[in-house]
Design an enzyme around this catalytic site. Sequence first.
Site, short mmCIF file in Angstrom:
data_model
loop_
_atom_site.label_atom_id
_atom_site.label_comp_id
_atom_site.label_asym_id
_atom_site.label_seq_id
_atom_site.Cartn_x
_atom_site.Cartn_y
_atom_site.Cartn_z
N ASP A 132 0.81 -1.23 0.00
CA ASP A 132 0.00 0.00 0.00
C ASP A 132 0.84 1.27 0.00
O ASP A 132 0.64 2.17 0.84
CB ASP A 132 -0.93 0.02 1.22
CG ASP A 132 -1.69 -1.28 1.38
OD1 ASP A 132 -2.30 -1.71 0.39
OD2 ASP A 132 -1.66 -1.87 2.48
N GLU A 164 -11.63 0.52 -3.08
CA GLU A 164 -10.89 0.97 -1.88
C GLU A 164 -9.64 1.72 -2.29
O GLU A 164 -9.42 1.99 -3.46
CB GLU A 164 -10.55 -0.24 -1.00
CG GLU A 164 -9.71 -1.29 -1.72
CD GLU A 164 -9.57 -2.60 -0.94
OE1 GLU A 164 -10.30 -2.80 0.06
OE2 GLU A 164 -8.73 -3.42 -1.33
#
Length: 578
Positions: free
Chosen positions: A38, A202
């Site tokens: 991420d 997301e």
Amino acid sequence: MRFTTFLSALGLTSLSTARHAPANSTFLNPVLPGWHSDPSCTRVDDTYYCATSTFIAFPGLPVYASKDLINWRLASHAWSRDSQLPGVSWNTWGQQDGMFAPTLRHHDGEFFLICEYLGQSSGSIGVVFRTRDPFDDDAWSDPVRFETDKIDPDLFWDDDGKVYVATQGIILQEIDLETGEMSQPPVQLWNGSKGADTVWPEGPHIYKKDGWYYLLIAEGGTATNHAVTIARAPAIDGPYEQYAANPILTNLGTSEYFQTVGHADLFTDTQGNWWGLALATRSGPEWDIYPMGREAVMFPVTWEEGAWPVCEPVRGRMSGWHLRPPSRDVPGDKPFNADPDFYAFTGEDARIPAHFMHWRVPREGSFTTTPRGLRVVPSRANLTGQIEHDNLSGRRGLSFVGRRQTDTIFRFSVDLTFDPDDANQEAGVTMFLTQYAHVDLAVQRTGSGARQLRFHAVGNGAPELTELSDLPDDLAGAETVRLWVRAVSPTLFELAVGGTEDGDEGVVVGSASAKLLSGGTGSFVGSLVGVYATCNGNGDGEECPDGGDAYFTNWRYTPIAQFISANESVPADVHPRP
Ligand SMILES: *[C@@H]1O[C@H](CO)[C@@H](O)[C@H](O)[C@H]1NC(C)=O
Ligand SMILES: *[C@@H]1O[C@H](CO)[C@@H](O)[C@H](O)[C@H]1NC(C)=O
Ligand SMILES: *[C@@H]1O[C@H](CO)[C@@H](O)[C@H](O)[C@H]1NC(C)=O
Ligand SMILES: *[C@@H]1O[C@H](CO)[C@@H](O)[C@H](O)[C@H]1NC(C)=O
Ligand SMILES: *[C@@H]1O[C@H](CO)[C@@H](O)[C@H](O)[C@H]1NC(C)=O
């Protein structure tokens, strides 16, 4: 030409350099090898900064800095003190709870890192850390907390001074950064490229460019369906229109070695060219063996005025916009990612290196440097622990410390001095993914008083294996024993004992498939290699019986090779170093 050089030396952008761009550069992925999921990145002047997620590992939320986008130096950890979130770490049961995907941004002289801590019985805790000095752990603030039940917060400042948080869903709220108050009700911006059928929309990031609000998201879940999609709107709250050619980045449906490409963040370089970082897994489409988990990869982006961004697909060998010459002239004193380690730990100024990590906050005093080496006070919990018992669960200070496996092929060795009184005391080396997935080689005392070796492997549903063996004759009486962990191929770890001089790598005691450390209970994280000590449940409260402290010295991690495709490896130091 001279003028251009002068400007870029100052880190300034000039139109003339953008128009007469120097030749494109080549580089290798991953740019942040090892577990770096991420990634979120931003540039301040001529320095690039990226933060990545760390779940329950501690210290967490590393921020790396780079001048060339290739050599990344650890600058600090935004979460490095238990007092920033008192008691939260020891209250976390799940192996993959903790600090989910962060967003790193810079505004008005200050860095902001927004994230969410999952896994408390009260739900998730939204956190915003801030600092004016990203090179000092202690300069990061205690977090302002905010309430949310959706992961992956983005942070975006609009031109009118309003600050927005977008999260999974994709929903938008305004945030007050002083109090953490969020505007209600949240506004839903976009369902993703497949409308209400989109799987896991997301990882949002909002960018304002050429009068448009661009909303970049991740879709499909963080496995092989992972993809990056984009939509844009004339106003921040919509209506968002999606790009007809979505997804703009994915390796879904390809035979590429780099899979699961998604969860990207975009930024410009000093020349005004766009780049992105995303996460990827070096697994091939089989997605079966990938002990390093989700790593950070870079790709060039061509983003013309008023047009949609075009991302270069992620491969091992990349070419893209001109990169400045390799530079390690990055502030701070912490290691560059994927550098070798050598630590004796015995010197007066020895410290625990900044890139070492624990599994949750360690117990105070468990790790200290001494003239005999790194002293590890054993935890009652062993590496697996018994999750139902407070002091045996490993939640409260597991005595483990390690660094990321940053290289497909590497050697790790350490010298252990350990002469326990008690038969349950054990200390050694481990290749660690989670408490339920690790491969260990330890020294232990037998009931009859001799010391023996204990090879143990567990993970990914395979039957747990424990093998006891005698120390080799020449080591039976030795005070200090060298233990090894080696990745000898992308799919196999070997654990060994002995060997002293260069080239003498001792005797292999056990080996384990890297599949044990791929996915399963650790599908969001990646392997760490390091040391541990435990008394396997003996003792009382939090304390092991005395006499089981372990001392480690000559900690060496040697990178050997990176695989950049299923059948091509490059020497691990191929990244240009000045
Ligand atoms: C997302 O999908 C739901 C369910 O179909 C729908 O009610 C909602 O309006 C959609 N949101 C947007 C922003 O299109
Ligand atoms: C240089 O890289 C950029 C980004 O990928 C690309 O748009 C451009 O076409 C490349 N230029 C050349 C000459 O290959
Ligand atoms: C870990 O320690 C517990 C006692 O706390 C013990 O029951 C268990 O067998 C140990 N596990 C391993 C893998 O040694
Ligand atoms: C765990 O250890 C602490 C500190 O010694 C003690 O107060 C607590 O009662 C212990 N918990 C259990 C379940 O034994
Ligand atoms: C690597 O593997 C790919 C796919 O199997 C194949 O096309 C390619 O020729 C191989 N390259 C080398 C150098 O062996």
